[in-house]
Design a protein around this motif. Structure first.
Motif, PDB file in Angstrom:
ATOM      1  N   GLY A 179      41.620  34.567  32.528  1.00 31.46           N
ATOM      2  CA  GLY A 179      40.999  34.448  33.653  1.00 31.46           C
ATOM      3  C   GLY A 179      42.203  35.130  34.646  1.00 31.46           C
ATOM      4  N   VAL A 180      43.303  34.656  34.347  1.00 29.96           N
ATOM      5  CA  VAL A 180      44.445  35.185  35.225  1.00 29.96           C
ATOM      6  C   VAL A 180      44.757  36.677  35.095  1.00 29.96           C
ATOM      7  CG1 VAL A 180      47.076  35.039  35.953  1.00 29.96           C
ATOM      8  CG2 VAL A 180      45.656  32.969  35.300  1.00 29.96           C
ATOM      9  N   VAL A 181      44.645  37.368  33.951  1.00 27.72           N
ATOM     10  CA  VAL A 181      44.925  38.498  33.430  1.00 27.72           C
ATOM     11  C   VAL A 181      43.987  39.388  34.129  1.00 27.72           C
ATOM     12  CG1 VAL A 181      44.823  40.172  31.539  1.00 27.72           C
ATOM     13  CG2 VAL A 181      46.249  37.876  31.315  1.00 27.72           C
ATOM     14  N   VAL A 182      42.394  38.979  33.775  1.00 26.25           N
ATOM     15  CA  VAL A 182      41.237  39.780  34.310  1.00 26.25           C
ATOM     16  C   VAL A 182      41.512  39.813  36.021  1.00 26.25           C
ATOM     17  CG1 VAL A 182      38.970  39.429  35.205  1.00 26.25           C
ATOM     18  CG2 VAL A 182      39.643  39.321  32.734  1.00 26.25           C
ATOM     19  N   TYR A 183      41.893  38.634  36.724  1.00 25.32           N
ATOM     20  CA  TYR A 183      42.362  38.723  38.203  1.00 25.32           C
ATOM     21  C   TYR A 183      43.356  39.719  38.409  1.00 25.32           C
ATOM     22  CZ  TYR A 183      43.907  38.147  42.559  1.00 25.32           C
ATOM     23  OH  TYR A 183      44.524  38.584  43.827  1.00 25.32           O
ATOM     24  N   LEU A 184      44.398  39.738  37.634  1.00 24.80           N
ATOM     25  CA  LEU A 184      45.488  40.851  37.879  1.00 24.80           C
ATOM     26  C   LEU A 184      45.114  42.241  37.761  1.00 24.80           C
ATOM     27  CD1 LEU A 184      48.459  38.507  36.519  1.00 24.80           C
ATOM     28  CD2 LEU A 184      47.850  38.843  39.044  1.00 24.80           C
ATOM     29  N   MET A 185      44.227  42.281  36.819  1.00 29.77           N
ATOM     30  CA  MET A 185      44.023  43.695  36.667  1.00 29.77           C
ATOM     31  C   MET A 185      42.915  44.155  37.408  1.00 29.77           C
ATOM     32  SD  MET A 185      43.599  43.865  32.271  1.00 29.77           S
ATOM     33  CE  MET A 185      43.501  45.655  32.223  1.00 29.77           C
ATOM     34  N   ILE A 186      41.966  43.380  38.123  1.00 30.61           N
ATOM     35  CA  ILE A 186      40.959  44.077  38.967  1.00 30.61           C
ATOM     36  C   ILE A 186      41.145  43.804  40.395  1.00 30.61           C
ATOM     37  CG2 ILE A 186      39.432  41.708  38.894  1.00 30.61           C
ATOM     38  CD1 ILE A 186      37.020  43.752  38.598  1.00 30.61           C
TER      39      ILE A 186
END
Length: 192
Positions: A179-186
């Motif tokens: 969830g954190v990774v998706v946020y950082l990527m988008i």
């Protein structure tokens, strides 16, 4: 805590089935619904990403505590992790009920990822889509696992709790971290 009776446990199991179906359907339905007159809640994604990060930390600390034999602290941390997951869900729903979905690679923020924008992000698009897809699928899968694991604690069936917790923990941790990774990527593609 007193052990749950069989009828009480069956009632909880019914709720687990209902929630495991309703929550994903409600979230999926939000992508087609916008609440009119409510301002866009664009400030929420970094907040709910932070909540995911905190949840991941809580899960790891809770497991370390139970391995040390500190059942009381483990139990408190797990309840907090569940509350944080519910808070995440509420904020996620609020954001998506007021905002259009952000598209990975949409650097000009026009809502369309053009061929040139796809070329700009290159293979990161596939990495993002893989992480996002696994995150979404496992976030649906983890719902009944978390609920069953918790009910087994309420039932004081700790042997059964431990067995399912060994499955629940890595899935829930993966969902929280991704969830954190998706946020950082988008996040570079969010409209401010």
């Amino acid at each position: 805590m007193s052990e749950l009776s069989k009828p009480e446990e069956k009632k909880y199991n019914l709720w687990i089935v209902v929630l495991s179906i309703l929550i994903p359907l409600a979230v999926a339905g939000l992508f087609a619904i916008r609440i009119p007159g409510v301002p866009r809640l664009g400030f929420l994604p970094p907040i709910y990403a932070t909540i995911n990060g905190i949840t991941a930390v809580l899960l790891v600390v809770a497991v370390l505590q139970i391995k040390k034999g500190n059942r009381e602290l483990h139990e408190r941390l797990m309840k907090i992790a569940i509350l944080f997951s519910v808070l995440f869900l509420v904020l996620y729903i609020a954001y998506h009920a007021t905002s259009d979905a952000t598209k990975f690679g949409d650097s000009n923020h026009d809502g369309v990822v053009s061929a040139n924008e796809i070329l700009e992000v290159g293979t990161m698009r596939f990495v993002y889509l893989f992480v996002l897809l696994t995150h979404i699928v496992l976030s649906i899968v983890v719902i009944p696992f978390v609920l069953v694991t918790y009910v087994r604690t309420l039932s004081e069936r700790f042997d059964r709790h431990k067995k399912i917790a060994k499955i629940t923990f890595p899935i829930w941790l993966y969902v929280a971290i991704t969830g954190v990774v998706v946020y950082l990527m988008i996040s570079p593609y969010y409209v401010s």
